[in-house]
Design an enzyme around this catalytic site. Sequence first.
Site, PDB file in Angstrom:
ATOM      1  N   GLY A  14      31.147  56.250  88.421  1.00  0.00           N
ATOM      2  CA  GLY A  14      30.471  57.473  87.983  1.00  0.00           C
ATOM      3  C   GLY A  14      31.567  58.670  88.279  1.00  0.00           C
ATOM      4  O   GLY A  14      31.082  59.777  88.322  1.00  0.00           O
ATOM      5  N   ASN A  16      33.785  59.674  86.336  1.00  0.00           N
ATOM      6  CA  ASN A  16      33.649  60.625  85.088  1.00  0.00           C
ATOM      7  C   ASN A  16      32.413  61.473  84.893  1.00  0.00           C
ATOM      8  O   ASN A  16      32.502  62.717  84.543  1.00  0.00           O
ATOM      9  CB  ASN A  16      33.895  59.529  83.810  1.00  0.00           C
ATOM     10  CG  ASN A  16      35.400  59.289  83.514  1.00  0.00           C
ATOM     11  OD1 ASN A  16      36.017  60.226  82.983  1.00  0.00           O
ATOM     12  ND2 ASN A  16      35.597  57.857  83.819  1.00  0.00           N
ATOM     13  N   MET A  87      29.047  49.454  81.117  1.00  0.00           N
ATOM     14  CA  MET A  87      29.464  48.021  81.075  1.00  0.00           C
ATOM     15  C   MET A  87      28.725  46.982  80.154  1.00  0.00           C
ATOM     16  O   MET A  87      29.362  46.029  80.130  1.00  0.00           O
ATOM     17  CB  MET A  87      30.104  47.670  82.365  1.00  0.00           C
ATOM     18  CG  MET A  87      30.952  48.415  83.232  1.00  0.00           C
ATOM     19  SD  MET A  87      32.448  49.122  82.254  1.00  0.00           S
ATOM     20  CE  MET A  87      33.553  47.773  82.429  1.00  0.00           C
ATOM     21  N   ILE A  89      26.749  45.916  76.666  1.00  0.00           N
ATOM     22  CA  ILE A  89      26.799  46.118  75.024  1.00  0.00           C
ATOM     23  C   ILE A  89      25.401  46.657  74.522  1.00  0.00           C
ATOM     24  O   ILE A  89      24.471  46.146  74.999  1.00  0.00           O
ATOM     25  CB  ILE A  89      27.343  44.981  74.443  1.00  0.00           C
ATOM     26  CG1 ILE A  89      28.685  44.729  74.752  1.00  0.00           C
ATOM     27  CG2 ILE A  89      27.101  45.150  72.852  1.00  0.00           C
ATOM     28  CD1 ILE A  89      29.198  43.223  74.350  1.00  0.00           C
ATOM     29  N   LEU A  90      25.488  47.736  73.934  1.00  0.00           N
ATOM     30  CA  LEU A  90      24.409  48.372  73.442  1.00  0.00           C
ATOM     31  C   LEU A  90      23.470  47.420  72.111  1.00  0.00           C
ATOM     32  O   LEU A  90      24.615  46.981  71.415  1.00  0.00           O
ATOM     33  CB  LEU A  90      24.384  49.643  72.684  1.00  0.00           C
ATOM     34  CG  LEU A  90      24.696  50.757  73.660  1.00  0.00           C
ATOM     35  CD1 LEU A  90      25.182  52.259  73.141  1.00  0.00           C
ATOM     36  CD2 LEU A  90      23.804  51.054  74.966  1.00  0.00           C
ATOM     37  N   ASN A 104      32.006  56.272  73.333  1.00  0.00           N
ATOM     38  CA  ASN A 104      32.386  55.495  74.391  1.00  0.00           C
ATOM     39  C   ASN A 104      33.702  55.893  74.905  1.00  0.00           C
ATOM     40  O   ASN A 104      34.822  56.341  74.103  1.00  0.00           O
ATOM     41  CB  ASN A 104      32.325  53.963  73.908  1.00  0.00           C
ATOM     42  CG  ASN A 104      32.642  53.130  75.123  1.00  0.00           C
ATOM     43  OD1 ASN A 104      32.231  53.273  76.230  1.00  0.00           O
ATOM     44  ND2 ASN A 104      33.460  52.286  74.805  1.00  0.00           N
ATOM     45  N   HIS A 106      37.031  54.391  76.645  1.00  0.00           N
ATOM     46  CA  HIS A 106      37.425  53.111  76.738  1.00  0.00           C
ATOM     47  C   HIS A 106      39.007  53.317  77.529  1.00  0.00           C
ATOM     48  O   HIS A 106      39.760  54.048  77.113  1.00  0.00           O
ATOM     49  CB  HIS A 106      37.721  52.452  75.558  1.00  0.00           C
ATOM     50  CG  HIS A 106      38.228  50.926  75.883  1.00  0.00           C
ATOM     51  ND1 HIS A 106      37.399  49.921  76.175  1.00  0.00           N
ATOM     52  CD2 HIS A 106      39.316  50.451  75.461  1.00  0.00           C
ATOM     53  CE1 HIS A 106      38.154  48.866  76.399  1.00  0.00           C
ATOM     54  NE2 HIS A 106      39.099  49.055  76.075  1.00  0.00           N
ATOM     55  N   SER A 133      41.134  56.142  75.375  1.00  0.00           N
ATOM     56  CA  SER A 133      40.481  56.567  74.092  1.00  0.00           C
ATOM     57  C   SER A 133      38.837  56.916  74.104  1.00  0.00           C
ATOM     58  O   SER A 133      38.228  56.290  74.799  1.00  0.00           O
ATOM     59  CB  SER A 133      40.503  55.256  73.202  1.00  0.00           C
ATOM     60  OG  SER A 133      41.677  54.713  73.108  1.00  0.00           O
ATOM     61  N   LEU A 141      32.361  45.740  69.157  1.00  0.00           N
ATOM     62  CA  LEU A 141      32.672  46.297  70.758  1.00  0.00           C
ATOM     63  C   LEU A 141      34.173  47.015  70.477  1.00  0.00           C
ATOM     64  O   LEU A 141      35.033  46.501  70.256  1.00  0.00           O
ATOM     65  CB  LEU A 141      32.835  44.885  71.611  1.00  0.00           C
ATOM     66  CG  LEU A 141      33.365  45.239  72.897  1.00  0.00           C
ATOM     67  CD1 LEU A 141      32.478  46.144  73.711  1.00  0.00           C
ATOM     68  CD2 LEU A 141      33.721  44.218  73.940  1.00  0.00           C
ATOM     69  N   ASP A 142      34.131  48.024  71.030  1.00  0.00           N
ATOM     70  CA  ASP A 142      35.222  48.777  71.184  1.00  0.00           C
ATOM     71  C   ASP A 142      35.805  49.188  69.664  1.00  0.00           C
ATOM     72  O   ASP A 142      37.208  49.234  69.686  1.00  0.00           O
ATOM     73  CB  ASP A 142      36.295  48.397  72.061  1.00  0.00           C
ATOM     74  CG  ASP A 142      35.797  48.425  73.504  1.00  0.00           C
ATOM     75  OD1 ASP A 142      34.631  49.223  73.943  1.00  0.00           O
ATOM     76  OD2 ASP A 142      36.153  47.478  74.443  1.00  0.00           O
ATOM     77  N   GLU A 171      41.350  60.272  81.757  1.00  0.00           N
ATOM     78  CA  GLU A 171      40.135  60.413  81.242  1.00  0.00           C
ATOM     79  C   GLU A 171      39.213  61.702  81.446  1.00  0.00           C
ATOM     80  O   GLU A 171      38.653  62.134  80.821  1.00  0.00           O
ATOM     81  CB  GLU A 171      39.498  59.159  81.964  1.00  0.00           C
ATOM     82  CG  GLU A 171      39.821  57.977  81.304  1.00  0.00           C
ATOM     83  CD  GLU A 171      39.095  56.695  81.734  1.00  0.00           C
ATOM     84  OE1 GLU A 171      39.131  55.492  81.198  1.00  0.00           O
ATOM     85  OE2 GLU A 171      38.363  56.931  82.878  1.00  0.00           O
TER      86      GLU A 171
HETATM   87  C1  GAR Z   1      36.541  54.072  83.399  1.00  0.00           C
HETATM   88  O1  GAR Z   1      37.741  53.902  83.317  1.00  0.00           O
HETATM   89  C2  GAR Z   1      36.206  53.900  81.869  1.00  0.00           C
HETATM   90  O2  GAR Z   1      37.186  54.070  80.838  1.00  0.00           O
HETATM   91  C3  GAR Z   1      35.424  52.368  81.775  1.00  0.00           C
HETATM   92  O3  GAR Z   1      35.197  52.375  83.266  1.00  0.00           O
HETATM   93  C4  GAR Z   1      35.642  53.272  84.069  1.00  0.00           C
HETATM   94  C5  GAR Z   1      34.470  53.906  84.654  1.00  0.00           C
HETATM   95  O4  GAR Z   1      34.965  54.768  85.652  1.00  0.00           O
HETATM   96  N1  GAR Z   1      34.925  51.834  80.914  1.00  0.00           N
HETATM   97  C6  GAR Z   1      35.204  50.902  80.454  1.00  0.00           C
HETATM   98  O5  GAR Z   1      35.876  49.955  80.664  1.00  0.00           O
HETATM   99  C7  GAR Z   1      34.195  50.371  79.169  1.00  0.00           C
HETATM  100  N2  GAR Z   1      34.205  49.306  78.564  1.00  0.00           N
HETATM  101  P1  GAR Z   1      34.107  55.818  86.580  1.00  0.00           P
HETATM  102  O6  GAR Z   1      32.830  55.025  86.673  1.00  0.00           O
HETATM  103  O7  GAR Z   1      34.484  56.209  87.751  1.00  0.00           O
HETATM  104  O8  GAR Z   1      33.673  56.870  85.711  1.00  0.00           O
END
Ligand code: GAR
Length: 208
Positions: A14, A16, A87, A89-90, A104, A106, A133, A141-142, A171
Amino acid sequence: MSKLNCQIFLSGNGSNLKNIIQKVDSGFLQNIHIHTVITDNPGAEGLRYAHERNISTKIISDVYGYEDISLDIKKYNIDLIVLAGFMKILPKYFVEHHDGKIINLHPSLLPKHRGLDTHKRVIQSGDSLHGASVHFVTEKLDEGPVFIQGVIEVKESDTVSSLKKSVHNIEYQILPIAMRWFSEQLIEKNGKYFNFRGVLEKEPIRYL
Ligand code: GAR
């Protein structure tokens, strides 16, 4: 301008979410209200950032599933659903029902490296550029329209962990920008593409 009501979905650290909360506090995301944080992982570290701020949290389970989330989206007038390290898939019906509202984050320059282990695959492929992205979520997916990307150069000395750190840093810049565009009504999904400031765009806006 009224605030944009957001749900943030996460599965792990978390960082982000932490960054988004900081950007709300600093005023960069002054028109964003984080209504709920939702996770599939009751042990997700990121939940603590929500708890520290008294943001309501929900755990996806047999008793609180996607139908319940959909009801809450309607009940609480949620405008934007942000997958920030989510992580799972919805379900297709959920994505279709909330088309244009789900974005999302990625960790790659889509369409390159969909799915998992993106940093490892960048090194294996010998890519000179990498990044992150933000795209609208569709049932594949993506694959939905990518509207912003942040780019970094890959150095010969880079490892999975150094790339992960650099991508996280990018990000922390692009996801708040994406959310701010929403709050200012600058961006919207338009079929396979997107509108930015009312103009149809087919290529992501590149940052850095
Ligand atoms: C991030 O790098 C995000 O881009 C990735 O998980 C990480 C979460 O970091 N997402 C994916 O891989 C989705 N397929 P965080 O939990 O520290 O925010």
